[in-house]
Design a protein around this motif. Structure first.
Motif, PDB file in Angstrom:
ATOM      1  N   PRO A 118      23.893 -19.238  28.470  1.00 40.45           N
ATOM      2  CA  PRO A 118      22.997 -19.856  29.451  1.00 40.45           C
ATOM      3  C   PRO A 118      21.865 -20.694  28.851  1.00 40.45           C
ATOM      4  O   PRO A 118      21.642 -21.830  29.304  1.00 40.45           O
ATOM      5  N   PRO A 119      21.117 -20.222  27.845  1.00 46.68           N
ATOM      6  CA  PRO A 119      20.037 -21.069  27.304  1.00 46.68           C
ATOM      7  C   PRO A 119      20.545 -22.391  26.738  1.00 46.68           C
ATOM      8  O   PRO A 119      19.947 -23.450  26.966  1.00 46.68           O
ATOM      9  N   LEU A 120      21.667 -22.338  26.005  1.00 52.20           N
ATOM     10  CA  LEU A 120      22.214 -23.564  25.424  1.00 52.20           C
ATOM     11  C   LEU A 120      22.883 -24.429  26.481  1.00 52.20           C
ATOM     12  O   LEU A 120      22.849 -25.667  26.395  1.00 52.20           O
ATOM     13  N   ASN A 121      23.502 -23.797  27.471  1.00 47.26           N
ATOM     14  CA  ASN A 121      24.077 -24.561  28.577  1.00 47.26           C
ATOM     15  C   ASN A 121      23.004 -25.402  29.260  1.00 47.26           C
ATOM     16  O   ASN A 121      23.175 -26.611  29.483  1.00 47.26           O
ATOM     17  N   ILE A 122      21.899 -24.763  29.595  1.00 47.82           N
ATOM     18  CA  ILE A 122      20.815 -25.460  30.296  1.00 47.82           C
ATOM     19  C   ILE A 122      20.179 -26.505  29.389  1.00 47.82           C
ATOM     20  O   ILE A 122      19.889 -27.631  29.820  1.00 47.82           O
ATOM     21  N   PHE A 123      19.969 -26.169  28.125  1.00 47.12           N
ATOM     22  CA  PHE A 123      19.399 -27.120  27.165  1.00 47.12           C
ATOM     23  C   PHE A 123      20.272 -28.372  27.076  1.00 47.12           C
ATOM     24  O   PHE A 123      19.766 -29.506  27.101  1.00 47.12           O
ATOM     25  N   ILE A 130      19.789 -21.119  36.147  1.00 46.91           N
ATOM     26  CA  ILE A 130      21.219 -21.331  36.381  1.00 46.91           C
ATOM     27  C   ILE A 130      21.502 -22.020  37.716  1.00 46.91           C
ATOM     28  O   ILE A 130      22.247 -23.005  37.760  1.00 46.91           O
ATOM     29  N   PRO A 131      20.926 -21.560  38.835  1.00 47.25           N
ATOM     30  CA  PRO A 131      21.214 -22.236  40.107  1.00 47.25           C
ATOM     31  C   PRO A 131      20.723 -23.680  40.148  1.00 47.25           C
ATOM     32  O   PRO A 131      21.281 -24.507  40.868  1.00 47.25           O
ATOM     33  N   LEU A 132      19.697 -23.976  39.379  1.00 47.42           N
ATOM     34  CA  LEU A 132      19.118 -25.322  39.401  1.00 47.42           C
ATOM     35  C   LEU A 132      19.911 -26.296  38.546  1.00 47.42           C
ATOM     36  O   LEU A 132      20.160 -27.441  38.955  1.00 47.42           O
ATOM     37  N   PHE A 133      20.366 -25.861  37.358  1.00 45.12           N
ATOM     38  CA  PHE A 133      20.928 -26.807  36.400  1.00 45.12           C
ATOM     39  C   PHE A 133      22.449 -26.792  36.277  1.00 45.12           C
ATOM     40  O   PHE A 133      23.046 -27.834  35.954  1.00 45.12           O
ATOM     41  N   TYR A 134      23.104 -25.657  36.497  1.00 46.68           N
ATOM     42  CA  TYR A 134      24.542 -25.596  36.251  1.00 46.68           C
ATOM     43  C   TYR A 134      25.327 -26.614  37.082  1.00 46.68           C
ATOM     44  O   TYR A 134      26.385 -27.091  36.660  1.00 46.68           O
ATOM     45  N   ARG A 135      24.835 -26.962  38.233  1.00 48.38           N
ATOM     46  CA  ARG A 135      25.538 -27.907  39.111  1.00 48.38           C
ATOM     47  C   ARG A 135      25.664 -29.297  38.489  1.00 48.38           C
ATOM     48  O   ARG A 135      26.483 -30.110  38.925  1.00 48.38           O
ATOM     49  N   PHE A 136      24.845 -29.580  37.457  1.00 51.69           N
ATOM     50  CA  PHE A 136      24.882 -30.900  36.827  1.00 51.69           C
ATOM     51  C   PHE A 136      25.849 -30.958  35.643  1.00 51.69           C
ATOM     52  O   PHE A 136      25.994 -32.008  35.014  1.00 51.69           O
ATOM     53  N   GLU A 145      30.537 -19.733  30.488  1.00 53.07           N
ATOM     54  CA  GLU A 145      29.900 -18.429  30.688  1.00 53.07           C
ATOM     55  C   GLU A 145      30.805 -17.399  30.041  1.00 53.07           C
ATOM     56  O   GLU A 145      31.952 -17.211  30.449  1.00 53.07           O
ATOM     57  N   ARG A 146      30.285 -16.730  29.015  1.00 54.40           N
ATOM     58  CA  ARG A 146      31.108 -15.848  28.210  1.00 54.40           C
ATOM     59  C   ARG A 146      30.591 -14.423  28.207  1.00 54.40           C
ATOM     60  O   ARG A 146      31.191 -13.534  27.616  1.00 54.40           O
ATOM     61  N   ASN A 147      29.462 -14.194  28.845  1.00 53.26           N
ATOM     62  CA  ASN A 147      28.901 -12.852  28.935  1.00 53.26           C
ATOM     63  C   ASN A 147      28.655 -12.504  30.386  1.00 53.26           C
ATOM     64  O   ASN A 147      28.587 -13.385  31.251  1.00 53.26           O
ATOM     65  N   ASN A 148      28.507 -11.233  30.648  1.00 50.46           N
ATOM     66  CA  ASN A 148      28.169 -10.762  31.988  1.00 50.46           C
ATOM     67  C   ASN A 148      26.681 -11.037  32.198  1.00 50.46           C
ATOM     68  O   ASN A 148      25.830 -10.185  31.996  1.00 50.46           O
ATOM     69  N   THR A 149      26.374 -12.277  32.602  1.00 47.38           N
ATOM     70  CA  THR A 149      24.998 -12.768  32.594  1.00 47.38           C
ATOM     71  C   THR A 149      24.070 -11.949  33.471  1.00 47.38           C
ATOM     72  O   THR A 149      22.923 -11.679  33.099  1.00 47.38           O
ATOM     73  N   LEU A 150      24.530 -11.542  34.640  1.00 47.87           N
ATOM     74  CA  LEU A 150      23.669 -10.767  35.525  1.00 47.87           C
ATOM     75  C   LEU A 150      23.311  -9.433  34.887  1.00 47.87           C
ATOM     76  O   LEU A 150      22.143  -9.002  34.934  1.00 47.87           O
ATOM     77  N   THR A 210      28.371 -16.961  42.616  1.00 51.19           N
ATOM     78  CA  THR A 210      27.299 -16.383  43.437  1.00 51.19           C
ATOM     79  C   THR A 210      25.930 -16.659  42.826  1.00 51.19           C
ATOM     80  O   THR A 210      24.985 -17.045  43.521  1.00 51.19           O
ATOM     81  N   ILE A 211      25.821 -16.471  41.511  1.00 50.94           N
ATOM     82  CA  ILE A 211      24.536 -16.656  40.836  1.00 50.94           C
ATOM     83  C   ILE A 211      24.115 -18.123  40.836  1.00 50.94           C
ATOM     84  O   ILE A 211      22.956 -18.460  41.088  1.00 50.94           O
ATOM     85  N   ALA A 212      25.064 -19.016  40.540  1.00 56.39           N
ATOM     86  CA  ALA A 212      24.762 -20.439  40.381  1.00 56.39           C
ATOM     87  C   ALA A 212      24.719 -21.183  41.712  1.00 56.39           C
ATOM     88  O   ALA A 212      24.344 -22.361  41.749  1.00 56.39           O
ATOM     89  N   LEU A 213      25.114 -20.508  42.794  1.00 56.36           N
ATOM     90  CA  LEU A 213      25.118 -21.120  44.121  1.00 56.36           C
ATOM     91  C   LEU A 213      26.017 -22.356  44.160  1.00 56.36           C
ATOM     92  O   LEU A 213      25.649 -23.412  44.682  1.00 56.36           O
ATOM     93  N   ILE A 214      27.191 -22.214  43.561  1.00 53.85           N
ATOM     94  CA  ILE A 214      28.172 -23.295  43.561  1.00 53.85           C
ATOM     95  C   ILE A 214      29.515 -22.741  44.018  1.00 53.85           C
ATOM     96  O   ILE A 214      29.769 -21.540  43.902  1.00 53.85           O
ATOM     97  N   PRO A 215      30.397 -23.593  44.550  1.00 53.80           N
ATOM     98  CA  PRO A 215      31.708 -23.110  44.989  1.00 53.80           C
ATOM     99  C   PRO A 215      32.516 -22.577  43.813  1.00 53.80           C
ATOM    100  O   PRO A 215      32.499 -23.164  42.719  1.00 53.80           O
ATOM    101  N   GLU A 216      33.236 -21.482  44.024  1.00 54.26           N
ATOM    102  CA  GLU A 216      34.044 -20.905  42.952  1.00 54.26           C
ATOM    103  C   GLU A 216      35.100 -21.879  42.456  1.00 54.26           C
ATOM    104  O   GLU A 216      35.500 -21.836  41.279  1.00 54.26           O
ATOM    105  N   LYS A 217      35.562 -22.782  43.318  1.00 53.79           N
ATOM    106  CA  LYS A 217      36.592 -23.746  42.905  1.00 53.79           C
ATOM    107  C   LYS A 217      36.090 -24.710  41.833  1.00 53.79           C
ATOM    108  O   LYS A 217      36.892 -25.361  41.152  1.00 53.79           O
ATOM    109  N   ARG A 218      34.774 -24.798  41.651  1.00 54.51           N
ATOM    110  CA  ARG A 218      34.219 -25.648  40.592  1.00 54.51           C
ATOM    111  C   ARG A 218      34.286 -24.977  39.225  1.00 54.51           C
ATOM    112  O   ARG A 218      34.027 -25.621  38.207  1.00 54.51           O
ATOM    113  N   ILE A 219      34.625 -23.705  39.199  1.00 51.77           N
ATOM    114  CA  ILE A 219      34.624 -22.959  37.945  1.00 51.77           C
ATOM    115  C   ILE A 219      36.062 -22.736  37.487  1.00 51.77           C
ATOM    116  O   ILE A 219      36.912 -22.261  38.247  1.00 51.77           O
TER     117      ILE A 219
END
Length: 367
Positions: free
Chosen positions: A86-91, A132-138, A109-114, A155-164
């Motif tokens: 997550p930190p490097l993803n957002i960076f 995560i909800p703010l930046f992952y969508r980009f 996402e490779r760890n159980n982030t929650l 659920t955490i990122a507030l994005i449709p599962e089909k995007r993952i």
């Protein structure tokens, strides 16, 4: 394609091993591959394939990280940049938004982030969870390494599962097969007088070695066994104290980090994972590849998927030393067919998994 994998350093861990496997495979299949590290550190540096370019940040001070990363992106002009926490993803996403680079950012996402967020003390990594909800969508694409993790991330990122994209880790490699036969001179394995259990994991809270040690103490009331714990980490001293207090020095040994732990697994009688949570669980695949019988906690998310909810291993309740002890005894009395275990491991072969990454990366670079 020109592809880069971005991480902090190449110290021991499942993510780092995955980066090595992916980078090596792609480099040997004609792609221009780089590994970008913030710091040139880690036990795995020595086994980085020579075909893979190693790039490190010019300046690792916090206020210079963006400048260093921007210079790398502008200099190399990658087609794909793959990140893995997550930190490097957002960076990486923020840097892309600020620089306007045409490099496609694939975050994973490779760890159980929650669980990491809920179970660890306040830190920079924990604070980034809130982004995560703010930046992952980009991101140009998102990968999760298990189905359960994909569902949780949506659920955490507030994005449709089909995007993952759910893509399991390429944990079975030809190198793994070769190292199974490495010589191990530990007396418990060379002069085996009772069943030997093995665990491979960093000595951290999430791996719950205390649970494993106490479960083994319960099993020892009924039968004589040995346990080898392969790995290093911040809890080493505390775990050794627990072993000493329970008087288990003749039955449990911490053998430290081993570059190729599969050679230890291959010579044991039972592999046991006691984690509270996982993202995937590369070591479960590595154990399957040796044909060994497996006991794992039924933790979110990877292990139950890898062993198909008990078809290729025995599952114990998370956090229950009683159930873990019972499953260990049951597994020792009822070993699984070696050929069946090995066949399951091949479902995670690098050739199969990397074809999915090839297809994903190619779809992002179509002009």
């Amino acid at each position: 394609m020109k592809i880069a994998f971005f991480f902090r350093r190449l110290n021991q861990g499942g993510i780092q091993r995955m980066i090595l496997n992916c980078a090596e495979y792609l480099a040997h299949n004609g792609h221009d591959i780089s590994v970008i590290l913030i710091k040139k550190e880690g036990e795995y540096l020595d086994i980085l394939d020579p075909k893979v370019r190693l790039i490190t940040f010019g300046n690792t001070k916090a206020n210079s990280l963006y400048k260093s990363f921007k210079a790398i992106l502008e200099n190399y002009k990658f087609d794909i940049l793959f990140t893995a926490s997550p930190p490097l993803n957002i960076f990486a996403i923020v840097c892309k938004l600020l620089t306007g680079t045409r490099t496609k950012i694939v975050i994973s996402e490779r760890n159980n982030t929650l669980s990491l967020f809920l179970n660890n003390r306040l830190s920079f990594s924990k604070v980034t969870f809130l982004g995560i909800p703010l930046f992952y969508r980009f991101a140009d694409s998102i990968v999760a390494v298990s189905k359960g993790l994909s569902q949780r991330l949506a659920t955490i990122a507030l994005i449709p599962e089909k995007r993952i994209n759910t893509i399991y880790n390429p944990a079975y490699t030809d190198s793994l097969s070769q190292h199974m036969h490495d010589t191990i001179d530990h007396p418990w394995l060379v002069f085996k007088q009772q069943p030997v259990l093995v665990n491979v994991a960093r000595l951290t809270k999430a791996k719950n070695h205390l649970l494993l040690i106490r479960a083994v103490a319960r099993v020892l009331k009924n039968r004589n066994i040995k346990l080898l714990i392969v790995g290093d980490g911040p809890l080493k001293e505390m775990l050794q104290q627990e072993i000493n207090q329970l008087g288990l020095q003749e039955h449990i040994e911490l053998v430290g980090f081993q570059l190729n732990p599969v050679s230890w697994i291959a010579k044991a009688d039972l592999f046991v994972l006691s984690s509270d949570y996982e993202g995937f669980g590369n070591v479960i695949v590595e154990a399957l590849a040796t044909g060994i019988t497996i006991v794992s906690t039924n933790c979110d998310f990877g292990p139950p998927e890898i062993i198909n909810n008990g078809e290729f291993g025995y599952l114990a309740a998370v956090g229950s030393e009683e159930d873990l002890a019972a499953q260990i005894e049951h597994a020792l009395d009822n070993p699984m067919a070696k050929e069946k275990q090995i066949k399951r491991a091949k479902d995670f072969h690098v050739d199969l998994i990397m074809q999915k990454y090839n297809d994903l990366f190619a779809s992002l670079t179509v002009s």
